[in-house]
Write a protein that holds these residues in place. Structure first.
Motif, PDB file in Angstrom:
ATOM      1  N   HIS A  95       0.813  -1.222   0.000  1.00  0.00           N
ATOM      2  CA  HIS A  95       0.000   0.000   0.000  1.00  0.00           C
ATOM      3  C   HIS A  95       0.844   1.268   0.000  1.00  0.00           C
ATOM      4  CE1 HIS A  95      -3.102  -2.866   1.177  1.00  0.00           C
ATOM      5  NE2 HIS A  95      -3.935  -1.986   0.683  1.00  0.00           N
ATOM      6  N   LEU A  96       2.161   1.090   0.074  1.00  0.00           N
ATOM      7  CA  LEU A  96       3.061   2.248   0.100  1.00  0.00           C
ATOM      8  C   LEU A  96       4.045   2.149  -1.063  1.00  0.00           C
ATOM      9  CD1 LEU A  96       3.628   2.129   3.915  1.00  0.00           C
ATOM     10  CD2 LEU A  96       2.594   4.039   2.729  1.00  0.00           C
ATOM     11  N   PRO A  97       3.713   2.737  -2.185  1.00  0.00           N
ATOM     12  CA  PRO A  97       4.557   2.610  -3.363  1.00  0.00           C
ATOM     13  C   PRO A  97       5.985   3.076  -3.090  1.00  0.00           C
ATOM     14  CG  PRO A  97       2.568   3.898  -3.832  1.00  0.00           C
ATOM     15  CD  PRO A  97       2.584   3.640  -2.364  1.00  0.00           C
ATOM     16  N   GLY A  98       6.946   2.297  -3.563  1.00  0.00           N
ATOM     17  CA  GLY A  98       8.346   2.683  -3.413  1.00  0.00           C
ATOM     18  C   GLY A  98       8.953   2.306  -2.079  1.00  0.00           C
ATOM     19  N   ARG A  99       8.159   1.652  -1.229  1.00  0.00           N
ATOM     20  CA  ARG A  99       8.690   1.224   0.076  1.00  0.00           C
ATOM     21  C   ARG A  99       8.719  -0.297   0.140  1.00  0.00           C
ATOM     22  NH1 ARG A  99      11.261   5.563   2.079  1.00  0.00           N
ATOM     23  NH2 ARG A  99       9.930   7.399   2.126  1.00  0.00           N
ATOM     24  N   THR A 100       9.698  -0.847   0.819  1.00  0.00           N
ATOM     25  CA  THR A 100       9.815  -2.303   0.910  1.00  0.00           C
ATOM     26  C   THR A 100       9.351  -2.789   2.281  1.00  0.00           C
ATOM     27  OG1 THR A 100      12.035  -2.314   1.850  1.00  0.00           O
ATOM     28  CG2 THR A 100      11.866  -2.169  -0.538  1.00  0.00           C
ATOM     29  N   ASP A 101       9.012  -4.064   2.336  1.00  0.00           N
ATOM     30  CA  ASP A 101       8.584  -4.652   3.610  1.00  0.00           C
ATOM     31  C   ASP A 101       9.685  -4.526   4.663  1.00  0.00           C
ATOM     32  OD1 ASP A 101      10.220  -6.399   2.236  1.00  0.00           O
ATOM     33  OD2 ASP A 101       9.146  -8.200   2.810  1.00  0.00           O
ATOM     34  N   ASN A 102      10.934  -4.729   4.203  1.00  0.00           N
ATOM     35  CA  ASN A 102      12.070  -4.660   5.122  1.00  0.00           C
ATOM     36  C   ASN A 102      12.202  -3.257   5.717  1.00  0.00           C
ATOM     37  OD1 ASN A 102      14.030  -6.384   6.204  1.00  0.00           O
ATOM     38  ND2 ASN A 102      15.625  -5.517   4.905  1.00  0.00           N
ATOM     39  N   GLU A 103      12.047  -2.278   4.864  1.00  0.00           N
ATOM     40  CA  GLU A 103      12.179  -0.885   5.272  1.00  0.00           C
ATOM     41  C   GLU A 103      11.094  -0.517   6.286  1.00  0.00           C
ATOM     42  OE1 GLU A 103      11.718   1.641   1.913  1.00  0.00           O
ATOM     43  OE2 GLU A 103      12.734   3.340   2.848  1.00  0.00           O
ATOM     44  N   ILE A 104       9.877  -0.938   5.984  1.00  0.00           N
ATOM     45  CA  ILE A 104       8.752  -0.626   6.865  1.00  0.00           C
ATOM     46  C   ILE A 104       8.900  -1.344   8.202  1.00  0.00           C
ATOM     47  CG2 ILE A 104       6.263  -0.935   7.151  1.00  0.00           C
ATOM     48  CD1 ILE A 104       6.078  -0.434   4.092  1.00  0.00           C
ATOM     49  N   LYS A 105       9.319  -2.599   8.120  1.00  0.00           N
ATOM     50  CA  LYS A 105       9.521  -3.392   9.341  1.00  0.00           C
ATOM     51  C   LYS A 105      10.581  -2.726  10.226  1.00  0.00           C
ATOM     52  CE  LYS A 105      11.589  -7.241   8.569  1.00  0.00           C
ATOM     53  NZ  LYS A 105      11.819  -8.581   8.036  1.00  0.00           N
ATOM     54  N   SER A 106      11.688  -2.313   9.610  1.00  0.00           N
ATOM     55  CA  SER A 106      12.756  -1.653  10.347  1.00  0.00           C
ATOM     56  C   SER A 106      12.246  -0.357  10.964  1.00  0.00           C
ATOM     57  CB  SER A 106      13.925  -1.324   9.431  1.00  0.00           C
ATOM     58  OG  SER A 106      14.715  -2.444   9.257  1.00  0.00           O
ATOM     59  N   HIS A 107      11.553   0.426  10.175  1.00  0.00           N
ATOM     60  CA  HIS A 107      11.053   1.709  10.653  1.00  0.00           C
ATOM     61  C   HIS A 107      10.056   1.509  11.790  1.00  0.00           C
ATOM     62  CE1 HIS A 107      10.566   6.028  10.185  1.00  0.00           C
ATOM     63  NE2 HIS A 107       9.286   5.857  10.442  1.00  0.00           N
ATOM     64  N   TRP A 108       9.260   0.477  11.654  1.00  0.00           N
ATOM     65  CA  TRP A 108       8.293   0.162  12.712  1.00  0.00           C
ATOM     66  C   TRP A 108       9.040  -0.160  14.014  1.00  0.00           C
ATOM     67  CZ3 TRP A 108       3.122   0.245  13.552  1.00  0.00           C
ATOM     68  CH2 TRP A 108       2.650  -0.461  14.662  1.00  0.00           C
ATOM     69  N   ASN A 109      10.029  -1.037  13.901  1.00  0.00           N
ATOM     70  CA  ASN A 109      10.730  -1.483  15.104  1.00  0.00           C
ATOM     71  C   ASN A 109      11.564  -0.387  15.763  1.00  0.00           C
ATOM     72  OD1 ASN A 109       9.763  -4.129  15.185  1.00  0.00           O
ATOM     73  ND2 ASN A 109      11.253  -4.792  13.674  1.00  0.00           N
ATOM     74  N   THR A 110      12.122   0.507  14.948  1.00  0.00           N
ATOM     75  CA  THR A 110      13.016   1.502  15.535  1.00  0.00           C
ATOM     76  C   THR A 110      12.315   2.814  15.866  1.00  0.00           C
ATOM     77  OG1 THR A 110      13.710   2.139  13.330  1.00  0.00           O
ATOM     78  CG2 THR A 110      15.105   0.597  14.495  1.00  0.00           C
ATOM     79  N   HIS A 111      11.312   3.186  15.106  1.00  0.00           N
ATOM     80  CA  HIS A 111      10.690   4.493  15.337  1.00  0.00           C
ATOM     81  C   HIS A 111       9.248   4.424  15.834  1.00  0.00           C
ATOM     82  CE1 HIS A 111      13.888   5.579  12.350  1.00  0.00           C
ATOM     83  NE2 HIS A 111      14.072   6.524  13.240  1.00  0.00           N
ATOM     84  N   ILE A 112       8.410   3.770  15.045  1.00  0.00           N
ATOM     85  CA  ILE A 112       6.970   3.849  15.304  1.00  0.00           C
ATOM     86  C   ILE A 112       6.595   3.214  16.637  1.00  0.00           C
ATOM     87  CG2 ILE A 112       4.677   3.342  14.408  1.00  0.00           C
ATOM     88  CD1 ILE A 112       5.817   3.439  11.609  1.00  0.00           C
ATOM     89  N   LYS A 113       7.210   2.060  16.916  1.00  0.00           N
ATOM     90  CA  LYS A 113       6.921   1.366  18.179  1.00  0.00           C
ATOM     91  C   LYS A 113       7.121   2.318  19.362  1.00  0.00           C
ATOM     92  CE  LYS A 113       7.825  -3.590  18.425  1.00  0.00           C
ATOM     93  NZ  LYS A 113       8.955  -4.541  18.549  1.00  0.00           N
ATOM     94  N   LYS A 114       8.270   2.986  19.356  1.00  0.00           N
ATOM     95  CA  LYS A 114       8.608   3.902  20.451  1.00  0.00           C
ATOM     96  C   LYS A 114       7.612   5.054  20.508  1.00  0.00           C
ATOM     97  CE  LYS A 114      13.498   3.227  20.152  1.00  0.00           C
ATOM     98  NZ  LYS A 114      14.654   3.817  19.494  1.00  0.00           N
TER      99      LYS A 114
END
Length: 262
Positions: A95-114
């Motif tokens: 659902h996010l053009p130009g973004r990868t699952d790995n990138e989103i997963k990383s961003h989730w774990n490092t930024h969004i979760k916090k």
DNA sequence: AATGTATCCAACCGCAATACG
DNA sequence: TCGTATTGCGGTTGGATACAT
């Protein structure tokens, strides 16, 4: 005969990719396409396994990739998609053009979760975080549930001697995002006018389109429709204003809403 | 300036799903 | 239909970098 490993490990390079390797991979794929990933490294002259090449290409080298941090809008999208889909990173990424699952997963774990924790939201359930006192209470409830389940099992065993598989008992599933059912949605009677209520509902995800008159007062029973811009889903709301007691909001759709939206 | 600690993210690993002969 | 190969996915790791002491 066991299954062969996906690639011959001996003599293959691991770890960070060099600029030279990237160049070889890009050049090869742009001229030939990736074809069979297993065969690609040999054809491209790379000492990597096919899997490593695929990952490097899909997560880093693909020309259609956006680089850089996720925008505020993308972050909001990730949060609301995660509330619906859980850790299905590839689905979220689609659902996010130009973004990868790995990138989103990383961003989730490092930024969004916090970020969510700071806001007092449990990133796993999207519900408000529990205080220590509430956690204790919940453990108590869980223990009670466990005990009653155990006694149910024992009773069943005693009654007819049949085998009772506790794994088949539908108590809860931690894998599922908690969903709210139409009958669970109640508005407090303190919510005196519908316009306030409708404004509150603007906490729906940002990509839901609101009817232009959604902030106007609604009297009696009214219908409202919501659409997801991506065509992801749509909702029909029936607002029952007739009753003096808690107002009821009914949702008519094929599925339920994540609780985090309320 | 040196050292320790925290954070970030690319890359890896193993399993599941799918394709194919 | 079955067994194997290939691909995709999600969780985890480890090296690089930033920041604190």
């Amino acid at each position: 005969m066991g299954r062969k490993p996906c690639c011959e490990k001996v003599g293959l390079k691991k770890g960070a990719w060099s600029g030279e390797e990237d160049k070889k991979l890009i050049t090869f794929i742009l001229t030939n396409g990736h074809g069979c990933w297993r065969a690609l490294p040999k054809l491209a002259g790379l000492l990597r396994c096919g899997k490593s090449c695929r990952l490097r290409w899909t997560n880093y080298l693909r020309p259609d990739l956006k680089r850089g941090l996720l925008s505020e809008y993308e972050e909001q999208m990730v949060i609301h998609l995660h509330a619906q889909l859980g850790n299905r990173w590839s689905k979220i990424a689609s659902h996010l053009p130009g973004r990868t699952d790995n990138e989103i997963k990383s961003h989730w774990n490092t930024h969004i979760k916090k970020k969510l924790r700071k806001m007092g939201i449990d990133p796993l359930t999207h519900n408000p975080l529990l205080t220590a006192e509430e956690q204790k209470k919940q453990v108590g409830i869980f223990k009670e549930t466990e005990t009653s389940l155990e006694s149910t099992i024992n009773e069943a065993k005693e009654e007819d001697g049949t085998l009772f598989d506790p794994n088949n008992v539908d108590v809860f599933c931690i894998d599922e995002v908690p969903l709210i059912q139409p009958h669970e949605i109640l508005l407090p009677s303190s919510c005196t006018n519908s316009s306030k209520f409708l404004q509150d509902l603007h906490y729906f995800p940002a990509d839901f389109e609101w009817p232009s008159d959604s902030t106007t007062t609604v009297t009696g029973s009214s219908n409202l429709s919501l659409w997801d811009i991506d065509g992801f889903s749509s909702w029909d709301l029936l607002i029952n204003n007739d009753d003096d007691s808690d107002r009821k909001l009914a949702l008519h759709s094929s599925s339920s809403l994540p609780k985090t939206w309320f």
